[in-house]
Design an enzyme around this catalytic site. Structure first.
Site, PDB file in Angstrom:
ATOM      1  N   LYS A 262       2.508 -12.468   8.126  1.00  0.00           N
ATOM      2  CA  LYS A 262       1.359 -11.781   7.520  1.00  0.00           C
ATOM      3  C   LYS A 262       0.867 -12.670   6.403  1.00  0.00           C
ATOM      4  O   LYS A 262       1.515 -12.797   5.365  1.00  0.00           O
ATOM      5  CB  LYS A 262       1.838 -10.429   6.978  1.00  0.00           C
ATOM      6  CG  LYS A 262       0.822  -9.566   6.252  1.00  0.00           C
ATOM      7  CD  LYS A 262       1.510  -8.273   5.765  1.00  0.00           C
ATOM      8  CE  LYS A 262       0.559  -7.251   5.176  1.00  0.00           C
ATOM      9  NZ  LYS A 262      -0.159  -7.691   4.000  1.00  0.00           N
TER      10      LYS A 262
ATOM     11  N   TYR B  93       6.205 -11.479   5.158  1.00  0.00           N
ATOM     12  CA  TYR B  93       5.085 -10.943   4.374  1.00  0.00           C
ATOM     13  C   TYR B  93       4.801 -11.915   3.222  1.00  0.00           C
ATOM     14  O   TYR B  93       5.544 -11.982   2.255  1.00  0.00           O
ATOM     15  CB  TYR B  93       5.490  -9.563   3.860  1.00  0.00           C
ATOM     16  CG  TYR B  93       4.460  -8.773   3.094  1.00  0.00           C
ATOM     17  CD1 TYR B  93       3.148  -9.213   2.930  1.00  0.00           C
ATOM     18  CD2 TYR B  93       4.804  -7.556   2.522  1.00  0.00           C
ATOM     19  CE1 TYR B  93       2.233  -8.457   2.227  1.00  0.00           C
ATOM     20  CE2 TYR B  93       3.891  -6.793   1.816  1.00  0.00           C
ATOM     21  CZ  TYR B  93       2.608  -7.254   1.665  1.00  0.00           C
ATOM     22  OH  TYR B  93       1.697  -6.514   0.948  1.00  0.00           O
TER      23      TYR B  93
ATOM     24  N   THR C 276       0.822  -1.206   0.000  1.00  0.00           N
ATOM     25  CA  THR C 276       0.000   0.000   0.000  1.00  0.00           C
ATOM     26  C   THR C 276       0.858   1.259   0.000  1.00  0.00           C
ATOM     27  O   THR C 276       0.426   2.312  -0.458  1.00  0.00           O
ATOM     28  CB  THR C 276      -0.901  -0.017   1.255  1.00  0.00           C
ATOM     29  OG1 THR C 276      -1.665  -1.219   1.218  1.00  0.00           O
ATOM     30  CG2 THR C 276      -1.828   1.173   1.309  1.00  0.00           C
TER      31      THR C 276
END
Lengths: 297, 297
Positions: free
Chosen positions: A159, A131, A44
């Site tokens: 994550k 991630y 993001t």
């Protein structure tokens, strides 16, 4: 730090540079809303599109304006050499943790990815979140590989991508992973559409894209979910369903960047070309959805 | 320049930098073998893993040591901003053409990719080859999009991925694309295993990975194919079949990098971490294949 709501901020920018004032405003909103941690330079935050110097500056601004909220800094890059340099930079400016996705151009093998995490975790003094985002990295972790990486020093969280399915399905998926990793390593859900179920299913954290722009609502959802208030979570999430449809269609980054533009929080455009925020009908549709949910537009 | 054999060179490197002497030797071998063009900083040349300064230096060395053979320089990057800068650099050091793949981190839309090629072609003074490689870029060109991009100024060729199937299938695929692009835009095949059929099916160029290391053989295959010598091409290609199996299994870059290490042309390691060349059994297997084909090991 790797539990509760981790809100991921946009990095507003254009072809000439980063809009630092707009970025700082986004960080300050997150801190004021009481998020549990602030994620910068995630997907993001456009980490993949920025130079090392730009990333250093973004990390520095985030830490400086987070009012003591822990800042997690994305350190992903295609080359181990660059990841190590980015990790050093993040630590230097005071990041509380780092987030590492195995970015790829050439398809990576499991051994190559293990080697990457091995080299980086050895160099760290802050905890790392693994991630796992096959949609952007095109690398599929096996649970066995997650288990091996989670044993490395400084690994503190994973994550995971959104898990579709009902509560029992998601619970089983989380438990399968949990059985392979040390007890102190948390599991955080991403893919905002799947967050509520993920939290109900036992994920300790929500790594949230929408939380980067609408932190109050994301905080409320996270707290309710962690207290087992299933009905309250459902009530809070219901108006967001049309947003998840747009996420699926255009990607969460484009949708949230456009929402930030519509809300006047960032200038338009705010994405690095060739990426573009939503235009025309899709943009109007988003405006209407945000209006009807009572979220700022 | 965008016809015949375009041989793509490795960029030998390690964690401290590029091995310029080894790179120059690879370029000089290609020029001496009479390839029609030399491609540097393609996927085989690790463009995605290098800094802008490193890429400038590689392009400069290639042009300087190519003995007049046209040099095509890869200018792909995640950001339009960076692609424009790389295009400028390539032109400054004397590249005869550039090669552009729509690298992605966030999945790209067709309009975003069209916008990228529009911006870049407008800035160019040398011709451009559109690099269609979904395996690394994760972007799938439609033929309709190829048709639109091929109308842009300075677009001179399309490097298509390998097309599986028999001659008639491949011919139809090439003709479908040809019908949508201007007559002066060539079509070049990549995916070495599919090159012979691609050339028989009417592709004007072979954008070759193995040609970067074994240029004499690749030149011979290309010339025979373009003269319609189907049997001769089959004879030349037959011993290479086991190599294509390894390409499929480990990726052509890892296999060719390992072959170059085995041949003593580059030091070991020669790939940017986290990428690794073949080890153990796979490495031995490659050595045996190269020995049995009479290619240097």
């Amino acid at each position: 730090m790797f539990s509760g709501l981790s809100a991921f901020a946009l990095t507003p920018l254009n072809e000439t540079g980063i809009d630092e004032a707009a970025f700082v405003r986004l960080i300050e909103r997150l801190a004021a809303a009481g998020v549990d941690s602030i994620g910068v330079l995630g997907s993001t935050g456009n980490y993949a599109y920025l130079t090392q110097a730009e990333r250093l500056r973004v990390a520095q601004l985030a830490v400086r304006h987070a009012a003591g909220v822990p800042v997690i800094v994305g350190i992903g890059a295609l080359r181990t050499r660059d990841v190590l340099a980015l990790a050093q930079d993040a630590q230097t400016v005071g990041a509380s943790g780092v987030l590492l996705a195995p970015m790829s151009y050439q398809k990576l093998s499991a051994e190559e990815v293990f080697g990457l995490y091995g080299a980086v975790t050895q160099s760290l003094t802050v905890p790392l979140c693994v991630y796992d985002n096959p949609g952007t990295t095109h690398f599929e972790f096996s649970d066995e590989l997650h288990g091996r990486i989670a044993q490395l020093p400084n690994v503190a969280s994973i994550k995971i991508p959104g898990v579709p399915g009902d509560l029992e399905t998601v619970r089983q998926r989380v438990e399968r992973l949990r059985a392979l990793i040390p007890a102190q390593v948390t599991i955080g859900i991403s893919g905002d559409a799947f967050a509520a179920t993920g939290l109900h299913a036992g994920c300790e954290a929500w790594y949230s894209v929408m939380g980067g722009l609408f932190p109050e609502l994301a905080v409320a959802i996270t707290r309710a979910a962690r207290q087992g208030q299933v009905d309250e979570v459902a009530r809070l999430c219901a108006p967001l369903a049309p947003l998840w449809t747009l996420f699926l269609q255009y990607g969460s980054l484009r949708v949230m960047a456009t929402a930030a533009e519509l809300a006047g929080l960032v200038p338009h455009p705010c994405l690095p070309l060739p990426l573009r925020s939503l235009q025309g009908e899709a943009r109007q549709q988003l405006g209407a959805i945000l209006g009807s949910t009572g979220l700022p537009v």
